[in-house]
Write a protein that holds these residues in place. Structure first.
Motif, mmCIF file in Angstrom:
data_model
loop_
_atom_site.group_PDB
_atom_site.id
_atom_site.type_symbol
_atom_site.label_atom_id
_atom_site.label_comp_id
_atom_site.label_asym_id
_atom_site.label_seq_id
_atom_site.Cartn_x
_atom_site.Cartn_y
_atom_site.Cartn_z
ATOM 1 N N GLN A 1 -37.434 29.899 27.875
ATOM 2 C CA GLN A 1 -37.720 28.662 28.683
ATOM 3 C C GLN A 1 -39.034 27.863 28.104
ATOM 4 O OE1 GLN A 1 -38.636 30.362 32.607
ATOM 5 N NE2 GLN A 1 -36.445 30.227 33.408
ATOM 6 N N SER A 2 -39.994 28.576 27.652
ATOM 7 C CA SER A 2 -41.205 27.377 27.065
ATOM 8 C C SER A 2 -40.637 27.004 25.678
ATOM 9 C CB SER A 2 -42.436 28.508 26.764
ATOM 10 O OG SER A 2 -42.940 29.286 27.879
ATOM 11 N N PHE A 3 -39.852 27.629 25.014
ATOM 12 C CA PHE A 3 -39.390 26.740 23.730
ATOM 13 C C PHE A 3 -38.186 26.053 24.064
ATOM 14 C CE2 PHE A 3 -41.692 30.411 21.591
ATOM 15 C CZ PHE A 3 -42.339 29.388 20.548
ATOM 16 N N GLY A 4 -37.786 25.915 25.167
ATOM 17 C CA GLY A 4 -36.730 24.903 25.694
ATOM 18 C C GLY A 4 -35.316 25.593 25.298
ATOM 19 N N LEU A 5 -35.309 26.860 25.064
ATOM 20 C CA LEU A 5 -33.741 27.609 24.759
ATOM 21 C C LEU A 5 -33.132 27.973 26.172
ATOM 22 C CD1 LEU A 5 -35.145 29.810 21.999
ATOM 23 C CD2 LEU A 5 -33.861 27.824 21.894
ATOM 24 N N LEU A 6 -33.906 27.727 27.270
ATOM 25 C CA LEU A 6 -33.237 28.186 28.654
ATOM 26 C C LEU A 6 -33.834 27.080 29.579
ATOM 27 C CD1 LEU A 6 -33.278 32.223 29.020
ATOM 28 C CD2 LEU A 6 -31.386 30.452 28.858
ATOM 29 N N PRO A 7 -33.109 26.643 30.492
ATOM 30 C CA PRO A 7 -33.679 25.736 31.671
ATOM 31 C C PRO A 7 -34.602 26.651 32.389
ATOM 32 C CG PRO A 7 -31.339 26.433 32.285
ATOM 33 C CD PRO A 7 -31.617 27.151 30.801
ATOM 34 N N THR A 8 -35.699 25.777 33.048
ATOM 35 C CA THR A 8 -36.607 26.220 33.749
ATOM 36 C C THR A 8 -36.073 26.975 35.358
ATOM 37 O OG1 THR A 8 -37.132 24.253 34.758
ATOM 38 C CG2 THR A 8 -38.362 24.839 32.916
#
Length: 332
Positions: free
Chosen positions: A323-330
C-alpha cells in the motif's frame, strides 16, 4: 502437559489474542471516530487497555499461584532510567529516519504516519495519557510480565530477543519496525537485570512521553500556517528536509547522530547496570518460587500461537508495504 508447556502455550494464546483484538478494535476506531479528535483518543485508550490488558490479566490469573508480576520497588538506580529513555528515544528516532530514507530511496514510498497533533494543553495532557501512560502499563504487563518470563526456560538471551521481536511486530509500523524490535529488547533486558516490572514501565513511559513532546514541539515550530495544513508528522525526516536538500548529506548527518546518541545510550545503560548490581535484588516469594521450579522443555505445539501470530504480523507488513508503494489501494 508440563508447567513450561502451559506457560509458553498460554502466553502465546494471549499474544495472538492481542493481535486479533488490536486489528478489530483498530478498525472500529477509524470507522467510528475517523482517526482524529478527542473521541478517537478516548477510544484509543479503551481499545489499548482491552486489547493488551485483558489477555495479560487473564494469563496472570492462570499463574497467579505460581508466579505474580514483579512489582517490588526497583531501587534508587531507577532514576537513571529517565535520562536513559530520553537519550534512547532520540537515538531510535535517528534510526527511524534512516529507515525512512532507505524506503524512500526504493521508490515512491508514503512516509506519512497519522499522529494526532495536540492543539491545546488539555489535548497534550490527553495525548500523554493515551500515547505514554496506557501503553506503558499494559504493554509491559503483557510482553515483560507474561511473554518474556514464559520464554526464560530457553535462556535469557532467547527470551529477550524473541519477546522483543513479537513486541516490535505487534506495532504494525513498517518505518519504525527496527526501532520497535530494538526497544522491545531493551525493555526485556531492563526487566531481566532489574527484576522489577516498574523499570521497563518507567522506561516505556518516558520514551513515549519524550517522543510525544518532541512531536508537539515540531508541530508548533511549523507555524500556524504550516500546522493548519499538516494532518500528519513524518517522523525524523521532515525536519531534515527543511535544512538540506542533499540526500547523501542528510543520511550521513542522521547516521552520525545515531552513532553518537547510541554510544551515549550504551554508556548510560552500563552505568545503570553497575548501580543496579550494588542494590539488593528485587525478590518476592512468588517470583522466588517460580525461579526455583525445575525447568522443563516445552512441547512443540506450545509454540503454535506464536508462529501464527508472527505469520499474521508478517502478512500485515506485506500488505502495508504494498500500500505504501502504491501497489495496493489503501482500502485493502
Amino acid at each position: 502437559m508440563n508447567l513450561t508447556t502451559r506457560r509458553v502455550l498460554y502466553s502465546g494464546i494471549a499474544y495472538f489474542t492481542v493481535l486479533v483484538l488490536m486489528q478489530v478494535l483498530g478498525g472500529l476506531m477509524y470507522l467510528v471516530a475517523g482517526g482524529v479528535g478527542e473521541f478517537f483518543n478516548l477510544f484509543a485508550t479503551v481499545a489499548t487497555a482491552v486489547a493488551v490488558g485483558v489477555p495479560a490479566l487473564v494469563y496472570q490469573a492462570c499463574f497467579a499461584k505460581r508466579r505474580g508480576l514483579r512489582l517490588c520497588a526497583p531501587g534508587r538506580s531507577s532514576l537513571m532510567i529517565i535520562p536513559l529513555a530520553a537519550v534512547g528515544m532520540l537515538a531510535f528516532n535517528m534510526l527511524t529516519a534512516l529507515m525512512a530514507m532507505l524506503l524512500d530511496s526504493l521508490g515512491d514510498f508514503n512516509l506519512a504516519q497519522n499522529i494526532p497533533i495536540p492543539e491545546s494543553p488539555a489535548a497534550l495532557f490527553v495525548s500523554f495519557f493515551v500515547v505514554a501512560l496506557i501503553p506503558a502499563l499494559f504493554e509491559e504487563m503483557m510482553f515483560r510480565g507474561c511473554v518474556e518470563p514464559a520464554l526464560e526456560h530457553k535462556g535469557k538471551v532467547f527470551a529477550i530477543v524473541f519477546s522483543g521481536l513479537v513486541f516490535g511486530m505487534m506495532h504494525g509500523q513498517l518505518v519504525a519496525l527496527p526501532v520497535h524490535v530494538l526497544l522491545g529488547m531493551v525493555l526485556a533486558y531492563l526487566y531481566v537485570i532489574s527484576k522489577s516490572l516498574w523499570v521497563p514501565i518507567l522506561y516505556h513511559f518516558t520514551h513515549n512521553a519524550v517522543s510525544m513532546a518532541v512531536a508537539a514541539f515540531a508541530a508548533s515550530m511549523m507555524g500556524e500556517q504550516g500546522a493548519a495544513h499538516a494532518d500528519t508528522i513524518v517522523t525524523g525526516i521532515a525536519e531534515m528536509d527543511a535544512l538540506v536538500n542533499s540526500a547523501a548529506f542528510q543520511a550521513a548527518s542522521v547516521a552520525v547522530a545515531f552513532v553518537a546518541l547510541g554510544a551515549l545510550f550504551a554508556g548510560l545503560l552500563v552505568i545503570y547496570r553497575m548501580l543496579r548490581k550494588k542494590e539488593t535484588a528485587c525478590e518476592t516469594p512468588v517470583s522466588r518460587e517460580f525461579e526455583d521450579d525445575a525447568p522443563s522443555k516445552a512441547r512443540w505445539y506450545a509454540w503454535t500461537p506464536y508462529a501464527l501470530g508472527l505469520l499474521v504480523s508478517a502478512a500485515i507488513y506485506v500488505v502495508m508495504t504494498m500500500q505504501s508503494f502504491g501497489l495496493l489501494p489503501t482500502g485493502v
